[in-house]
Design a protein around this motif. Structure first.
Motif, PDB file in Angstrom:
ATOM      1  N   SER A 346       0.792  -1.233   0.000  1.00  0.00           N
ATOM      2  CA  SER A 346       0.000   0.000   0.000  1.00  0.00           C
ATOM      3  C   SER A 346       0.821   1.277   0.000  1.00  0.00           C
ATOM      4  N   THR A 347       2.147   1.198   0.172  1.00  0.00           N
ATOM      5  CA  THR A 347       2.941   2.416   0.014  1.00  0.00           C
ATOM      6  C   THR A 347       2.793   2.964  -1.402  1.00  0.00           C
ATOM      7  N   PHE A 348       2.506   2.074  -2.359  1.00  0.00           N
ATOM      8  CA  PHE A 348       2.341   2.483  -3.760  1.00  0.00           C
ATOM      9  C   PHE A 348       1.067   3.305  -3.963  1.00  0.00           C
ATOM     10  N   LYS A 349       0.137   3.247  -3.017  1.00  0.00           N
ATOM     11  CA  LYS A 349      -1.115   3.996  -3.154  1.00  0.00           C
ATOM     12  C   LYS A 349      -0.876   5.504  -3.203  1.00  0.00           C
ATOM     13  N   LEU A 350       0.291   5.946  -2.718  1.00  0.00           N
ATOM     14  CA  LEU A 350       0.620   7.369  -2.821  1.00  0.00           C
ATOM     15  C   LEU A 350       0.771   7.782  -4.282  1.00  0.00           C
ATOM     16  N   VAL A 351       1.323   6.891  -5.105  1.00  0.00           N
ATOM     17  CA  VAL A 351       1.413   7.154  -6.549  1.00  0.00           C
ATOM     18  C   VAL A 351       0.019   7.153  -7.155  1.00  0.00           C
ATOM     19  N   THR A 352      -0.791   6.159  -6.798  1.00  0.00           N
ATOM     20  CA  THR A 352      -2.140   6.043  -7.356  1.00  0.00           C
ATOM     21  C   THR A 352      -2.984   7.267  -7.008  1.00  0.00           C
ATOM     22  N   ALA A 353      -2.857   7.744  -5.773  1.00  0.00           N
ATOM     23  CA  ALA A 353      -3.615   8.930  -5.360  1.00  0.00           C
ATOM     24  C   ALA A 353      -3.203  10.151  -6.171  1.00  0.00           C
ATOM     25  N   THR A 354      -1.894  10.339  -6.346  1.00  0.00           N
ATOM     26  CA  THR A 354      -1.407  11.489  -7.122  1.00  0.00           C
ATOM     27  C   THR A 354      -1.870  11.393  -8.567  1.00  0.00           C
ATOM     28  N   ALA A 355      -1.784  10.183  -9.147  1.00  0.00           N
ATOM     29  CA  ALA A 355      -2.222   9.998 -10.532  1.00  0.00           C
ATOM     30  C   ALA A 355      -3.709  10.286 -10.678  1.00  0.00           C
ATOM     31  N   GLY A 356      -4.513   9.806  -9.731  1.00  0.00           N
ATOM     32  CA  GLY A 356      -5.958  10.035  -9.800  1.00  0.00           C
ATOM     33  C   GLY A 356      -6.312  11.510  -9.739  1.00  0.00           C
ATOM     34  N   LEU A 357      -5.641  12.263  -8.854  1.00  0.00           N
ATOM     35  CA  LEU A 357      -5.899  13.699  -8.754  1.00  0.00           C
ATOM     36  C   LEU A 357      -5.443  14.431 -10.009  1.00  0.00           C
ATOM     37  N   ALA A 358      -4.260  14.061 -10.528  1.00  0.00           N
ATOM     38  CA  ALA A 358      -3.712  14.757 -11.696  1.00  0.00           C
ATOM     39  C   ALA A 358      -4.485  14.449 -12.969  1.00  0.00           C
ATOM     40  N   GLU A 359      -4.961  13.211 -13.099  1.00  0.00           N
ATOM     41  CA  GLU A 359      -5.669  12.813 -14.320  1.00  0.00           C
ATOM     42  C   GLU A 359      -7.170  13.078 -14.241  1.00  0.00           C
ATOM     43  N   GLY A 360      -7.660  13.477 -13.081  1.00  0.00           N
ATOM     44  CA  GLY A 360      -9.070  13.841 -12.956  1.00  0.00           C
ATOM     45  C   GLY A 360     -10.009  12.692 -12.689  1.00  0.00           C
ATOM     46  N   SER A 361      -9.496  11.503 -12.374  1.00  0.00           N
ATOM     47  CA  SER A 361     -10.422  10.409 -12.060  1.00  0.00           C
ATOM     48  C   SER A 361     -11.052  10.621 -10.689  1.00  0.00           C
ATOM     49  N   ILE A 362     -10.379  11.414  -9.833  1.00  0.00           N
ATOM     50  CA  ILE A 362     -10.956  11.849  -8.560  1.00  0.00           C
ATOM     51  C   ILE A 362     -10.576  13.310  -8.346  1.00  0.00           C
ATOM     52  N   THR A 363     -11.259  13.951  -7.420  1.00  0.00           N
ATOM     53  CA  THR A 363     -10.895  15.296  -6.970  1.00  0.00           C
ATOM     54  C   THR A 363     -10.635  15.204  -5.469  1.00  0.00           C
ATOM     55  N   PRO A 364     -10.114  16.245  -4.858  1.00  0.00           N
ATOM     56  CA  PRO A 364      -9.913  16.199  -3.409  1.00  0.00           C
ATOM     57  C   PRO A 364     -11.208  15.971  -2.639  1.00  0.00           C
ATOM     58  N   ASN A 365     -12.344  16.228  -3.282  1.00  0.00           N
ATOM     59  CA  ASN A 365     -13.630  16.104  -2.591  1.00  0.00           C
ATOM     60  C   ASN A 365     -14.426  14.872  -3.011  1.00  0.00           C
ATOM     61  N   THR A 366     -13.891  14.084  -3.936  1.00  0.00           N
ATOM     62  CA  THR A 366     -14.593  12.870  -4.358  1.00  0.00           C
ATOM     63  C   THR A 366     -14.713  11.905  -3.189  1.00  0.00           C
ATOM     64  N   THR A 367     -15.913  11.333  -3.011  1.00  0.00           N
ATOM     65  CA  THR A 367     -16.110  10.362  -1.933  1.00  0.00           C
ATOM     66  C   THR A 367     -16.737   9.085  -2.485  1.00  0.00           C
ATOM     67  N   PHE A 368     -16.367   7.980  -1.875  1.00  0.00           N
ATOM     68  CA  PHE A 368     -16.974   6.673  -2.178  1.00  0.00           C
ATOM     69  C   PHE A 368     -17.376   6.028  -0.858  1.00  0.00           C
ATOM     70  N   GLN A 369     -18.505   5.346  -0.873  1.00  0.00           N
ATOM     71  CA  GLN A 369     -18.905   4.562   0.293  1.00  0.00           C
ATOM     72  C   GLN A 369     -18.128   3.249   0.249  1.00  0.00           C
ATOM     73  N   ILE A 370     -17.261   3.058   1.209  1.00  0.00           N
ATOM     74  CA  ILE A 370     -16.371   1.904   1.203  1.00  0.00           C
ATOM     75  C   ILE A 370     -16.842   0.897   2.238  1.00  0.00           C
ATOM     76  N   GLY A 371     -17.087  -0.319   1.776  1.00  0.00           N
ATOM     77  CA  GLY A 371     -17.480  -1.393   2.683  1.00  0.00           C
ATOM     78  C   GLY A 371     -16.342  -2.378   2.882  1.00  0.00           C
ATOM     79  N   CYS A 372     -16.606  -3.657   2.517  1.00  0.00           N
ATOM     80  CA  CYS A 372     -15.602  -4.715   2.717  1.00  0.00           C
ATOM     81  C   CYS A 372     -14.939  -5.148   1.419  1.00  0.00           C
ATOM     82  N   SER A 373     -15.562  -4.868   0.269  1.00  0.00           N
ATOM     83  CA  SER A 373     -15.020  -5.327  -1.008  1.00  0.00           C
ATOM     84  C   SER A 373     -15.707  -4.584  -2.138  1.00  0.00           C
ATOM     85  N   LEU A 374     -15.222  -4.862  -3.354  1.00  0.00           N
ATOM     86  CA  LEU A 374     -15.805  -4.265  -4.558  1.00  0.00           C
ATOM     87  C   LEU A 374     -16.182  -5.392  -5.498  1.00  0.00           C
TER      88      LEU A 374
END
Length: 642
Positions: A346-374
């Motif tokens: 999960s240290t790699f999630k820092l890259v994924t978060a930056t990529a998501g913000l930069a590419e617009g797949s999420i914004t700082p205010n995007t929210t998801f209801q997170i349960g146990c799985s997808l």
């Protein structure tokens, strides 16, 4: 006709029998002999005249090289980490040995008494040298002699023609095993090295750096060779000193390493290897990197298990120990774990978060209801379940997702859900390629450029890589296609992605300092024998093309991780820490599943000075690696902070 006339015309009997044929053969033989001698003289005096003249001069005038004192290696505070010592060796020069085999054998027996070397071994090596035409080159028959044996040999050598005591520069590594992977060691030249180094003016008996700083900064540490020229008599004894040039000592290499911190981290990692109640078992390998968040100066870099690098200076006496570590295929003692890759989790999630913000797949205010799985509905309405590491049961934005290390949030950020959330690209393959591109921006998939040998590149998987590598025997048709699950796995640091602890530390530094990817460097400066700085190792780095706003959001998530999230056990009583945990699943050789434990973070949060990355091959990141990182930061703030 008179009898006299008859006698003149017809020679007497003996004259008729003169050996005309034998004389011709003799003349031809003599001419051939003179021809051979003439050719030999031409060869010796004209074709090879200079060679034999040089040999003649060398037999009369002996030039003895004086190897320089090797430069020291110190920590950032000037504390020596190595000590120069003399290495005593017994040598024998075959061309100065007596002609009598009996006299030679008496010398060999005397050597056995003095230094314990077998007479048969010495005789064999001498005979081989003579047969190969190398009788004029001294043979080293024993090395690393104890001082007492060396003194006895030096005294006895006066009466042993051809035998002498040789003293060459050696090292004693006084800082201890915690520094072995950094310092490396010196050793004799191999045949391949000798062919190259001869062109650089090296002598055959000159030791060279083999690993670590000793090898990387060899040209600085070596110094310049001196010599003495002396006349010798027919018995090989020196009678007149003709000249001398003193050697120039090597430069000192001052490191950024703090000796106290390095030792503390090594002891802390070693003490933390045991299972702390997680149930995953004891760790076998560990690593830690402590680095300046802005400049890339490495304050500590530790690999466990380690070894005593003095073993190479005493290889004959410690052969069993050397064989053990060289053949270690369980923990790979000689491998620097800080420079070799594992799944980063999960240290790699820092890259994924930056990529998501930069590419617009999420914004700082995007929210998801997170349960146990997808759950993802695939072809033919097949449902694929992608679990989170825990049931969060909460509404999350990207900051909370970093803090609690939600898998599902980053599945949606990277690859989407094929329905409402689009991911990083217009389709599955594009999302995978974009994520890989961002990983490379943060330095993954290539060496960091640290001034140590043995650094691995790691691996960044993408659709092209998978098509290229997962083909042929062992792979089913279509198995090399890029699937949504590949993007998901990469987004959380699982699957085929590999990174070294040093790469994770470098990525963390870039996030902490606002977007500069520093080049880590262990050495700080090169200092001459006169104490003046010859040159400094200047900080280098590259700027990542990313909006600083997105890095600030990521930093806020890392702060939350330590303040209330998965990384809470990394909190420090001396400063404010921001960080990210990582727990990466992998399969052992026996097929059982286990987990790598990671934590990476920086401090102080408001003005980052230091990055700390900790790795254990077995454990849970928040429980095993995070507490160790917190203690390291405490030590840094109290004892090392500039």
């Amino acid at each position: 006709m008179s009898l006299l006339d008859e006698g003149l015309r017809t020679p007497a009997g003996p004259s008729r029998n003169r050996p005309h044929g034998n004389v011709a053969v003799l003349r031809a033989f003599i001419l051939l002999l003179f021809g051979v001698l003439t050719l030999r003289l031409v060869d010796m005096q004209i074709l090879r005249g200079e060679e034999f003249a040089q040999r003649s001069r060398e037999n009369h005038i002996v030039r003895t090289n004086i190897l320089p004192t090797r430069g020291l290696i110190t920590d950032r505070n000037g504390e020596p980490l190595v000590k120069n010592v003399g290495v005593y060796s017994a040598t024998i020069l075959p061309e100065l040995l007596p002609d009598s085999q009996e006299a030679r054998y008496r010398i060999y027996l005397r050597l056995q008494e003095l230094i314990g070397v077998s007479p048969l071994e010495v005789q064999t090596r001498v005979d081989e040298a003579i047969a190969a035409g190398r009788a004029y080159i001294a043979i080293r028959i024993a090395t690393n002699l104890p001082r007492e044996a060396a003194l006895a040999l030096e005294e006895a050598a006066v009466d042993l023609p051809g035998v002498s005591l040789e003293v060459t520069p050696g090292r004693q590594y006084i800082a201890g095993p915690a520094f072995s992977h950094i310092l490396g060691y010196i050793g004799p030249q191999t045949a391949e090295e000798a062919r190259v180094l001869r062109q650089q003016g090296y002598q055959l008996n000159e030791p060279v750096g083999k690993d670590g700083i000793e090898a990387w900064y060899e040209s600085d540490l070596r110094g310049q060779i001196g010599y003495t020229a002396a006349e010798q008599n027919a018995q090989g004894r020196l009678i007149t000193l003709l000249g001398r040039q003193d050697p120039v000592p090597g430069n000192t290499v001052r490191l950024n390493i703090d000796a106290g911190l390095q030792q503390y981290v090594a002891e802390l990692l070693q003490a933390s290897m045991a299972d702390n109640g997680s149930g995953w078992g004891d760790a076998k390998q560990a690593a830690a990197v402590v680095m300046n968040a802005k400049t890339g100066q490495v304050y500590a870099i530790v690999s466990i298990p380690t070894y005593d690098n003095n073993i190479y200076a005493d290889a004959q006496r410690r052969a069993a120990e050397l064989e053990r570590i060289q053949n270690d295929t369980v923990t790979y003692t000689l491998l620097n774990k800080a420079l070799n890759p594992a799944a980063p989790g999960s240290t790699f999630k820092l890259v994924t978060a930056t990529a998501g913000l930069a590419e617009g797949s999420i914004t700082p205010n995007t929210t998801f209801q997170i349960g146990c799985s997808l759950d993802i509905k695939g072809e033919n309405d097949v449902i694929y379940n992608y679990p989170d590491w825990r049931c969060h049961n909460m509404l999350m934005d990207v900051r909370a997702a970093i803090a609690w290390s939600s898998n599902v949030f980053f599945f949606l950020t990277s690859g989407g859900d094929l329905e409402r959330q689009r991911g990083l690209g217009k389709d599955v393959e594009t999302s995978g390629a974009v994520l890989a591109a961002w990983a490379r921006k943060f330095g993954f998939g290539k060496p960091t450029g640290i001034d140590l040998f043995g650094e691995a590149s790691g691996r960044v998987p993408d659709p092209q890589w998978k098509r290229r590598t997962k083909v042929g025997e062992g792979f089913a048709p279509g198995e090399n296609d890029w699937f949504l699950g590949d993007t998901y796995n990469t987004a959380i640091g699982q699957g085929d992605v590999l990174a070294t602890p040093l790469q994770i530390a470098r990525m963390t530094a870039a996030i902490a300092n606002g977007g500069t990817l520093p080049v880590p460097h262990v050495a700080d400066a090169i200092i001459g024998p006169d104490g003046k700085v010859v040159r400094t190792i200047s900080p280098q780095g590259e700027t990542i093309d990313v909006d600083p706003r997105w890095l600030q959001v990521v930093r806020e998530g890392m702060l939350g991780s330590v303040q209330y999230g998965a990384g809470a056990r990394a909190a420090s009583s001396k400063t404010t820490v921001a960080g990210k945990t990582g727990t990466a699943e992998f399969f052992k050789p026996d097929g059982t599943k286990s987990q790598h434990a990671w934590f990476t973070g920086f401090a102080p949060y408001s003005d980052p000075e230091v990055v700390v990355t900790v790795y254990f091959d077995i454990g849970v990141g928040g429980d095993k690696a995070a507490p160790v990182a917190g203690k390291i930061i405490d030590y840094f703030m109290e004892h090392v902070r500039p």
